[in-house]
Design an enzyme around this catalytic site. Structure first.
Site, PDB file in Angstrom:
ATOM      1  N   VAL A 117      -8.964 -11.497  10.198  1.00 60.81           N
ATOM      2  CA  VAL A 117      -8.435 -10.953   9.098  1.00 60.81           C
ATOM      3  C   VAL A 117      -8.432  -9.414   8.809  1.00 60.81           C
ATOM      4  O   VAL A 117      -9.545  -8.938   8.393  1.00 60.81           O
ATOM      5  CB  VAL A 117      -8.917 -11.706   7.776  1.00 60.81           C
ATOM      6  N   SER A 119      -7.157  -6.023   6.915  1.00 61.85           N
ATOM      7  CA  SER A 119      -6.564  -5.351   5.598  1.00 61.85           C
ATOM      8  C   SER A 119      -5.773  -4.306   5.975  1.00 61.85           C
ATOM      9  O   SER A 119      -6.043  -3.386   6.759  1.00 61.85           O
ATOM     10  CB  SER A 119      -7.663  -4.888   4.736  1.00 61.85           C
ATOM     11  N   GLU A 161      -4.565  -2.388   0.844  1.00 57.15           N
ATOM     12  CA  GLU A 161      -4.628  -1.001   1.183  1.00 57.15           C
ATOM     13  C   GLU A 161      -5.837  -0.272   0.434  1.00 57.15           C
ATOM     14  O   GLU A 161      -5.784  -0.909  -0.843  1.00 57.15           O
ATOM     15  CB  GLU A 161      -3.326  -0.445   0.812  1.00 57.15           C
ATOM     16  N   GLY A 162      -6.503   0.410   1.029  1.00 59.63           N
ATOM     17  CA  GLY A 162      -7.801   0.788   0.263  1.00 59.63           C
ATOM     18  C   GLY A 162      -8.621   0.031  -0.255  1.00 59.63           C
ATOM     19  O   GLY A 162      -9.166   0.066  -1.532  1.00 59.63           O
ATOM     20  N   ARG A 163      -8.966  -1.153   0.468  1.00 59.06           N
ATOM     21  CA  ARG A 163      -9.659  -2.429   0.043  1.00 59.06           C
ATOM     22  C   ARG A 163      -9.387  -2.770  -1.530  1.00 59.06           C
ATOM     23  O   ARG A 163      -9.958  -3.136  -2.236  1.00 59.06           O
ATOM     24  CB  ARG A 163     -11.144  -2.063  -0.366  1.00 59.06           C
ATOM     25  N   ASP A 195     -14.449  -2.939  -4.048  1.00 58.82           N
ATOM     26  CA  ASP A 195     -13.782  -3.886  -3.110  1.00 58.82           C
ATOM     27  C   ASP A 195     -12.933  -4.859  -4.012  1.00 58.82           C
ATOM     28  O   ASP A 195     -13.748  -5.837  -4.514  1.00 58.82           O
ATOM     29  CB  ASP A 195     -14.583  -4.412  -1.948  1.00 58.82           C
ATOM     30  N   ARG A 197     -10.424  -6.819  -2.856  1.00 57.88           N
ATOM     31  CA  ARG A 197      -9.477  -7.619  -1.930  1.00 57.88           C
ATOM     32  C   ARG A 197      -9.654  -9.170  -2.285  1.00 57.88           C
ATOM     33  O   ARG A 197     -10.996  -9.511  -2.546  1.00 57.88           O
ATOM     34  CB  ARG A 197      -9.804  -7.271  -0.430  1.00 57.88           C
TER      35      ARG A 197
END
Ligand SMILES: [Zn+2]
Length: 271
Positions: A117, A119, A161-163, A195, A197
């Site tokens: 997975v 990112s 993008e960028g966590r 983070d 995400r």
């Protein structure tokens, strides 16, 4: 009425089974019921030959987007058309987070496939930046899955993008990092989470493509495994995925290690 995909084309694709919807639990749902919260529209499979560093990998690409997000875009697109605002359409559509599944092998034969997975990382995946190890990680994952007996899939999360802070804020964090902060401190300096995400779409896609079978997940991040477990995926074997370590990203990887990633000092060459 204007739709993002012309109704006649849409119907044809649906009849061919190449445009379909799944719910949060990864079950196929009829298009009419697709409005339920969190359902995902999927287009595919689309055969896609990849060439990565002289290696060829044939994957089946599926484009996946939240149904609610797609409906919103369609609605606004319709308004824009009525106002002759087509020029804004590209901006509108490009902001839609379309995730990708890159599938290798035949899911019907999977018993314990190999999964990554990933990112999205414009700078690492596309530009080949060595500030992180994302580029080598996604390429190595595709290569490992290609040579794996079971095969498997890469789920490419486009809104990560960028966590999760986006490319603009990530550019700012790079400047803060160059002034001495580590990757997590830089996020906090901007008032952004370490983070942010969201792996719930990845979980639904895993439930659909892998089903109840156990799978192996290429990651050094134990939190990714626990996040997916919280969403009902319990039979995950984590497979360490150390690659792309260089002088340029050692500090970044050190920060990841301190944050909880399973990276030994030897892994990142700082032992
Ligand atoms: Zn990256």
């Amino acid at each position: 009425m204007f739709t993002y995909i012309d109704p006649a084309v849409r119907q044809k694709l649906e009849e061919q089974g190449k445009l379909f919807q799944i719910d949060r639990d990864g079950h196929r749902v009829a298009a009419v019921n697709a409005g339920t919260r969190g359902s995902i529209s999927i287009l595919g499979p689309i055969p896609m030959p990849l060439k990565l560093c002289e290696q060829r990998v044939d994957v089946a690409w599926y484009a996946c987007v939240r149904h609610t997000e797609l409906s919103k875009i369609e609605e606004i697109a319709d308004e824009l058309r009525q106002q002759n605002g087509q020029a804004a359409f590209a901006t509108l559509a490009s902001s839609m987070a379309v995730n990708s599944v890159l599938l290798i092998g035949d899911p019907r034969h999977w018993e314990n496939p190999l999964v990554r997975v990933h990112s999205s990382c414009m700078t690492g995946d596309v530009f080949g930046s060595e500030r992180c190890e994302c580029g080598p990680q996604v390429q190595s994952a595709l290569n490992l899955i290609k040579h794996d007996e079971q095969g498997g899939m890469v789920i490419y999360m486009s809104g990560h993008e960028g966590r999760g802070i986006g490319l603009w804020a990530k550019a700012a964090t790079y400047l803060l990092q160059d002034a001495g902060e580590d990757t997590y401190e830089a996020n906090r300096s901007l008032g952004l989470p370490d983070d942010s995400r969201d792996f719930s779409d990845a979980a639904s896609l895993l439930k659909y493509f892998v089903g109840d079978e156990p799978f192996r997940l290429l990651t050094n991040n134990p939190k990714k495994v626990s996040d997916l477990a919280d969403m009902g995926l319990h039979e995950i074997t984590r497979v360490k995925h150390v690659t792309g370590v260089s002088e340029k990203n050692r500090r970044y990887l050190d920060a990841k290690r301190a944050w909880g990633h399973d990276l030994s000092p030897e892994d990142i060459g700082s032992g």
